[in-house]
Design a protein around this motif. Structure first.
Motif, PDB file in Angstrom:
ATOM      1  N   GLU A  79       0.942  -1.378   0.017  1.00  0.00           N
ATOM      2  CA  GLU A  79       0.249  -0.446   0.210  1.00  0.00           C
ATOM      3  C   GLU A  79       0.839   1.191  -0.135  1.00  0.00           C
ATOM      4  O   GLU A  79       1.929   0.625   0.548  1.00  0.00           O
ATOM      5  CB  GLU A  79      -0.702   0.176   1.326  1.00  0.00           C
ATOM      6  N   ASN A  80       0.248   2.616  -0.239  1.00  0.00           N
ATOM      7  CA  ASN A  80       0.989   3.212  -0.782  1.00  0.00           C
ATOM      8  C   ASN A  80       0.794   3.768   0.872  1.00  0.00           C
ATOM      9  O   ASN A  80       0.100   4.233   1.522  1.00  0.00           O
ATOM     10  CB  ASN A  80       0.047   4.215  -1.359  1.00  0.00           C
ATOM     11  N   THR A  82       0.521   7.207   3.534  1.00  0.00           N
ATOM     12  CA  THR A  82      -0.451   8.200   3.337  1.00  0.00           C
ATOM     13  C   THR A  82      -0.757   8.712   4.865  1.00  0.00           C
ATOM     14  O   THR A  82      -0.516   8.508   5.655  1.00  0.00           O
ATOM     15  CB  THR A  82      -1.260   7.874   2.441  1.00  0.00           C
ATOM     16  N   ASP A  84      -3.033  10.932   6.743  1.00  0.00           N
ATOM     17  CA  ASP A  84      -3.846  11.958   6.962  1.00  0.00           C
ATOM     18  C   ASP A  84      -4.441  13.215   7.101  1.00  0.00           C
ATOM     19  O   ASP A  84      -2.989  13.995   7.769  1.00  0.00           O
ATOM     20  CB  ASP A  84      -5.158  11.894   7.507  1.00  0.00           C
ATOM     21  N   LYS A  85      -4.724  14.568   6.320  1.00  0.00           N
ATOM     22  CA  LYS A  85      -4.556  15.827   6.754  1.00  0.00           C
ATOM     23  C   LYS A  85      -5.558  15.919   7.937  1.00  0.00           C
ATOM     24  O   LYS A  85      -5.905  15.427   8.476  1.00  0.00           O
ATOM     25  CB  LYS A  85      -5.783  16.714   5.794  1.00  0.00           C
ATOM     26  N   THR A 114      -3.785  12.819  13.033  1.00  0.00           N
ATOM     27  CA  THR A 114      -3.478  13.188  11.502  1.00  0.00           C
ATOM     28  C   THR A 114      -4.045  11.268  12.430  1.00  0.00           C
ATOM     29  O   THR A 114      -3.027  10.727  13.181  1.00  0.00           O
ATOM     30  CB  THR A 114      -3.106  13.398  10.987  1.00  0.00           C
ATOM     31  N   LEU A 116      -1.499   7.506  10.078  1.00  0.00           N
ATOM     32  CA  LEU A 116      -1.181   7.514   9.072  1.00  0.00           C
ATOM     33  C   LEU A 116      -1.408   5.694   8.566  1.00  0.00           C
ATOM     34  O   LEU A 116      -1.643   4.739   9.293  1.00  0.00           O
ATOM     35  CB  LEU A 116       0.432   7.058   9.368  1.00  0.00           C
ATOM     36  N   SER A 117      -1.241   5.182   6.937  1.00  0.00           N
ATOM     37  CA  SER A 117      -1.924   4.448   6.836  1.00  0.00           C
ATOM     38  C   SER A 117      -0.864   4.046   5.434  1.00  0.00           C
ATOM     39  O   SER A 117       0.166   4.515   4.988  1.00  0.00           O
ATOM     40  CB  SER A 117      -3.171   3.920   6.568  1.00  0.00           C
ATOM     41  N   GLY A 118      -0.719   2.895   5.405  1.00  0.00           N
ATOM     42  CA  GLY A 118      -0.144   2.219   4.625  1.00  0.00           C
ATOM     43  C   GLY A 118       1.639   1.776   4.634  1.00  0.00           C
ATOM     44  O   GLY A 118       2.696   1.583   4.152  1.00  0.00           O
ATOM     45  N   LYS A 164      -3.945   1.449  10.859  1.00  0.00           N
ATOM     46  CA  LYS A 164      -3.397   2.648  10.732  1.00  0.00           C
ATOM     47  C   LYS A 164      -2.893   3.032  11.697  1.00  0.00           C
ATOM     48  O   LYS A 164      -2.778   2.471  12.718  1.00  0.00           O
ATOM     49  CB  LYS A 164      -5.049   3.065  10.963  1.00  0.00           C
ATOM     50  N   THR A 194       6.196  10.348   4.325  1.00  0.00           N
ATOM     51  CA  THR A 194       5.496  10.925   3.322  1.00  0.00           C
ATOM     52  C   THR A 194       4.569  12.250   4.168  1.00  0.00           C
ATOM     53  O   THR A 194       5.418  12.121   5.263  1.00  0.00           O
ATOM     54  CB  THR A 194       4.078   9.964   3.485  1.00  0.00           C
ATOM     55  N   THR A 196       2.412  15.789   5.385  1.00  0.00           N
ATOM     56  CA  THR A 196       1.605  16.289   5.118  1.00  0.00           C
ATOM     57  C   THR A 196       1.703  17.817   5.800  1.00  0.00           C
ATOM     58  O   THR A 196       2.310  18.072   6.422  1.00  0.00           O
ATOM     59  CB  THR A 196       0.168  15.497   5.838  1.00  0.00           C
TER      60      THR A 196
END
Length: 203
Positions: A79-80, A82, A84-85, A114, A116-118, A164, A194, A196
């Protein structure tokens, strides 16, 4: 009577001769058809063998794909990464009061949250291990770094594979202005990162 018999014999003889001549005339054509039929049979056999070979290779390739998919799922990769906002809260998140405008007065506590996933999960002795570092930085409106939080490292194991990870922090600004909040997440297992960012206003 003899004349009739002679006529019949003559006709039969003519028919036989005609058939023989026709057979002789069509012999090359028949040979050609026979040869073409044999060639078609050989071509069909070759195509069938090629199809079997291709099907075998396709099955091998599919087996490799399935095996790699299994390895990817087992390793927890695929998975990527990522973030979240960033969300702002008046009180402790994620169950606290959300501040959708991201505007506070001087001296207010600003909660940041926030998820985090991936990220990569490594299977280890029946558990899932993660190793992620979060870095929170604050910039002024001109892009100058004015504050950097100590990096937060999450190096832990879980009985079930986590989907997550959440990040939560708070600050109490004393200077009015517009600020840029930037969060960077670095996954040490997959070696991916990553980021944000969001705007924060202090009045």
């Amino acid at each position: 009577m003899n004349s009739y018999r002679e006529l019949t014999i003559t006709l039969l003889t003519g028919m036989v001769i005609g058939l023989m001549i026709g057979a002789i005339a069509y012999q090359p054509y028949i040979q050609t058809l026979t040869s073409e039929n044999q060639e078609l049979k050989a071509l069909y056999q070759s195509i069938q063998e090629s199809y079997v070979t291709l099907q075998y290779e396709l099955n091998k390739s599919q087996a490799k794909v399935n095996y790699l998919d299994m390895l990817v799922k087992t390793a927890g990769i695929g998975e990527n990464l990522t973030l979240d906002k960033i969300a702002f809260y008046f009180s402790k998140p994620p169950n606290g009061e959300l501040n959708p405008n991201a505007t506070y007065e001087r001296g207010d506590i600003v909660w940041i949250y926030t998820e985090l996933s991936g990220f990569c999960c490594k299977k280890l002795n029946g558990t899932w291990a993660i190793d992620v570092i979060f870095c929170l930085r604050i910039f002024d409106a001109q892009g100058q770094l004015i504050w950097q939080f100590k990096p937060l490292r999450l190096n832990a194991t879980y009985d079930e594979k986590p989907e997550k990870l959440w990040y939560r922090a708070w600050l109490r600004p004393s200077t009015p202005g517009t600020f840029i909040i930037t969060l960077i997440a670095y996954d040490k297992i997959s070696l991916k990162s990553t980021a944000t960012s969001a705007l924060l206003t202090i009045t």
